[in-house]
Write an enzyme that holds these catalytic residues in place. Structure first.
Site, PDB file in Angstrom:
ATOM      1  N   ASP A 283      57.831 -35.726  26.347  1.00  0.00           N
ATOM      2  CA  ASP A 283      57.593 -37.012  25.684  1.00  0.00           C
ATOM      3  C   ASP A 283      56.102 -37.238  25.501  1.00  0.00           C
ATOM      4  O   ASP A 283      55.283 -36.731  26.272  1.00  0.00           O
ATOM      5  CB  ASP A 283      58.207 -38.156  26.499  1.00  0.00           C
ATOM      6  CG  ASP A 283      57.716 -38.165  27.942  1.00  0.00           C
ATOM      7  OD1 ASP A 283      56.786 -38.933  28.250  1.00  0.00           O
ATOM      8  OD2 ASP A 283      58.268 -37.416  28.772  1.00  0.00           O
TER       9      ASP A 283
ATOM     10  N   GLU B  93      65.796 -28.918  35.333  1.00  0.00           N
ATOM     11  CA  GLU B  93      64.599 -28.114  35.100  1.00  0.00           C
ATOM     12  C   GLU B  93      64.718 -26.744  35.766  1.00  0.00           C
ATOM     13  O   GLU B  93      64.169 -25.755  35.284  1.00  0.00           O
ATOM     14  CB  GLU B  93      63.368 -28.840  35.639  1.00  0.00           C
ATOM     15  CG  GLU B  93      63.072 -30.163  34.954  1.00  0.00           C
ATOM     16  CD  GLU B  93      62.035 -30.994  35.695  1.00  0.00           C
ATOM     17  OE1 GLU B  93      61.354 -31.802  35.039  1.00  0.00           O
ATOM     18  OE2 GLU B  93      61.900 -30.846  36.935  1.00  0.00           O
TER      19      GLU B  93
END
EC number: 3.2.2.16
Length: 267
Positions: free
Chosen positions: A225, A38
Site C-alpha cells: 500500500d 506472508e
C-alpha cells in the site's frame, strides 16, 4: 581482579573467532515473518515442514517451519495466532519475542525479516516493489528528553549486503516501524523527519533484538500500500496482499540462492 599472565591471547581470541565466523560459509538462515499469509508462499517454495515439537517453547502459539535447501538449513518463524481473536499476532512485541527465542534456540548465522509494508510514492515506492532495507527506526516512541529521544528513534543499520543488492538490483530505503497500521499526524511528522521510504509494524523490533544478540539481520519488505496514496491503507493492503506476497517469495528465493555457498563477507 584478573590474574597476571598472558592476557594478550585472551583479548585477541574473540577477534579471531569473529573473523572466522565472517569467513565461514553460511549454513543456517532464520526468516522472521509476522503473518502466515506472508510466510506460506516461502514455506511451499522450499517444501518446509511445520515443527510439531518446537524448540522455541511449549504451549506457545509460535509457528516454526524447517527444512533444507541446497547447503542451507532454513527456518521460518511466525508469531502465530492470537489465542482470543484467532488473527495473526502482528506488531513489535510478538516480533521481538520470536526473534529472541529463535536466536537462542536455532543459532542462525543470519536473520531475514521478510514481510509486507507501506511505501511512500514520494520516495519512489510502488505497489509490488520489494526493497532491501538500509536501516530502521521507530516512529511511535516519542520521548522528548535529551538522549531518550534518540533512544526512542532507535536507529539501527541492517547488515551490509552490497553484492546482494547489486546482483538482485533491488531498491533500497529506510524502514520506519510502529504498532499501528494507519499513520497519525505525529507518526507522519517523525517518519518524514527520519527520511523513511517504508513503514511496517515489526522491522525495528527485530533489529533491536538482533543487535542485542549480535546476529546479522537483513530486511526484505514488499510494498502492499502507498501511505501517501489516495486509497485507505487497510483496503489497499488487503487488496494487494496475495500478489505482493508472491513477489516477496520470488525475491526471498533469489536471496537464498545467492546466500547459498557464501559467507557473510561475500554478501
Amino acid at each position: 581482579m584478573a590474574p597476571h599472565g598472558d592476557g594478550l591471547s585472551d583479548i585477541e581470541e574473540p577477534e579471531v573467532d569473529a573473523q572466522s565466523e565472517i569467513l565461514r560459509p553460511i549454513s543456517s538462515v532464520v526468516f522472521v515473518i509476522a503473518m502466515q499469509a506472508e510466510a506460506l508462499p516461502l514455506v511451499n517454495k522450499f517444501g518446509l515442514s511445520e515443527t510439531t515439537d518446537s524448540p522455541l517453547g511449549k504451549g506457545l502459539p509460535w509457528v516454526l517451519y524447517h527444512g533444507v535447501h541446497k547447503d542451507l538449513r532454513i527456518n521460518v518463524v511466525c508469531p502465530g495466532r492470537d489465542a482470543a481473536l484467532g488473527i495473526d499476532s502482528v506488531g513489535t512485541v510478538p516480533a521481538s519475542l520470536i526473534t529472541f527465542a529463535s536466536i537462542q534456540a536455532l543459532k542462525p548465522d543470519i536473520i531475514i525479516n521478510a514481510g509486507t509494508c507501506g511505501g511512500f510514492k514520494v520516495k519512489g515506492a510502488n505497489i509490488g516493489d520489494v526493497f532491501l532495507v538500509s536501516d530502521v527506526v521507530f516512529h511511535d516512541r516519542r520521548i522528548p528528553i535529551p538522549m531518550f529521544d534518540l533512544y526512542g528513534v532507535g536507529l539501527r543499520q541492517a547488515f551490509s549486503t552490497p553484492n546482494l543488492l547489486k546482483e538482485l538490483n533491488l531498491k533500497i530505503g529506510r524502514l520506519s516501524t510502529g504498532d499501528s497500521l494507519d499513520m497519525s499526524t505525529q507518526d507522519e511528522t517523525l517518519i518524514i523527519a527520519n527520511d523513511a521510504t517504508l513503514k511496517d509494524m515489526e522491522g525495528a523490533a527485530v533489529a533491536y533484538v538482533a543487535d542485542l544478540l549480535k546476529i546479522p539481520v537483513v530486511f526484505l519488505k514488499a510494498v502492499t500500500d502507498l501511505v501517501d496514496g489516495d486509497k485507505p491503507t487497510a483496503e489497499e493492503f488487503l487488496q494487494n496482499l496475495t500478489v505482493v506476497t508472491a513477489a516477496l517469495e520470488g525475491t526471498a528465493t533469489k536471496v537464498i540462492n545467492f546466500i547459498n555457498g557464501r559467507n557473510l563477507s561475500d554478501l
